[in-house]
Design a protein around this motif. Sequence first.
Motif, short mmCIF file in Angstrom:
data_model
loop_
_atom_site.label_atom_id
_atom_site.label_comp_id
_atom_site.label_asym_id
_atom_site.label_seq_id
_atom_site.Cartn_x
_atom_site.Cartn_y
_atom_site.Cartn_z
N GLN A 149 -8.35 -58.68 40.84
CA GLN A 149 -9.85 -58.41 40.36
C GLN A 149 -10.18 -58.07 38.87
OE1 GLN A 149 -10.56 -55.12 42.83
NE2 GLN A 149 -11.08 -56.01 44.52
N ASP A 150 -8.98 -57.34 38.15
CA ASP A 150 -9.02 -57.48 36.95
C ASP A 150 -9.13 -58.90 36.25
OD1 ASP A 150 -8.73 -56.09 34.25
OD2 ASP A 150 -6.81 -57.32 34.26
N GLY A 151 -8.42 -59.84 36.57
CA GLY A 151 -8.46 -61.29 36.22
C GLY A 151 -9.90 -61.79 36.35
N GLU A 152 -10.44 -61.29 37.35
CA GLU A 152 -12.01 -61.86 37.73
C GLU A 152 -12.84 -61.44 36.75
OE1 GLU A 152 -12.60 -61.19 41.71
OE2 GLU A 152 -11.48 -62.98 42.51
N GLU A 153 -12.69 -59.98 36.66
CA GLU A 153 -13.61 -59.30 35.57
C GLU A 153 -13.61 -59.96 34.16
OE1 GLU A 153 -16.54 -56.78 34.92
OE2 GLU A 153 -15.82 -56.94 36.87
N ARG A 154 -12.22 -60.00 33.81
CA ARG A 154 -12.23 -60.73 32.31
C ARG A 154 -12.74 -62.04 32.24
NH1 ARG A 154 -6.95 -61.37 31.28
NH2 ARG A 154 -6.17 -60.95 33.33
N ALA A 155 -12.60 -62.80 33.53
CA ALA A 155 -13.11 -64.22 33.51
C ALA A 155 -14.72 -64.26 33.35
CB ALA A 155 -12.58 -64.92 34.62
N ALA A 156 -15.23 -63.30 34.22
CA ALA A 156 -16.52 -63.08 34.18
C ALA A 156 -17.18 -62.65 33.00
CB ALA A 156 -17.08 -62.25 35.48
N ALA A 157 -16.72 -61.70 32.31
CA ALA A 157 -17.19 -61.11 30.79
C ALA A 157 -17.07 -62.39 29.84
CB ALA A 157 -16.32 -60.01 30.47
N GLU A 158 -16.11 -63.35 29.91
CA GLU A 158 -15.64 -64.34 28.83
C GLU A 158 -16.80 -65.39 29.14
OE1 GLU A 158 -14.59 -66.51 25.66
OE2 GLU A 158 -14.46 -64.38 26.08
N LEU A 159 -17.04 -65.59 30.43
CA LEU A 159 -17.98 -66.64 30.93
C LEU A 159 -19.26 -66.29 30.57
CD1 LEU A 159 -18.32 -69.38 32.40
CD2 LEU A 159 -18.62 -68.12 34.48
#
Length: 158
Positions: A133-143
Amino acid sequence: MRGLILIAVSAVGLTGCGFTPLYGDAGVGGSLSRISVTTQDDRLGYRVREQLEDALGRDGAQAPLWRLETVIDQERRPLGRRIDDTAARYELTVRGAWTLTPLNGGEPVSGVETVTTTYAAADQPYAAIAAQQDGEERAAAELARLIRLDLMRALTSP
């Protein structure tokens, strides 16, 4: 003192060249808050929509001028192997295709951005879920950041 003089001379030089700051009152910063965002109805779509609305400064009090539709795809692949043949890390690649459509008619603008993040694979189930979930959150923020930059370019180009 020299630095102040250089800044003043630069500012005077930019006034005649047609330079318009992206974040100023005359720039596109205020227009971004009038974009309504739609994403697919899943956890990553929700995270991307939330990040985009924050990045764009969505103002619910004003009627939107544009509709931003996004399609989010994700791919997760294992990286490295432990001695027991389980993954040591995972690579999460998130691809976001977006289309910005003016609500008053006009030609839509579209683009695609891709973000890759990695996260550690944990042995404990809760830790593994938290890392993903942390990886998804970081990816969503960068996207969201990359799409915002694309939108700024699209709204300022003639």
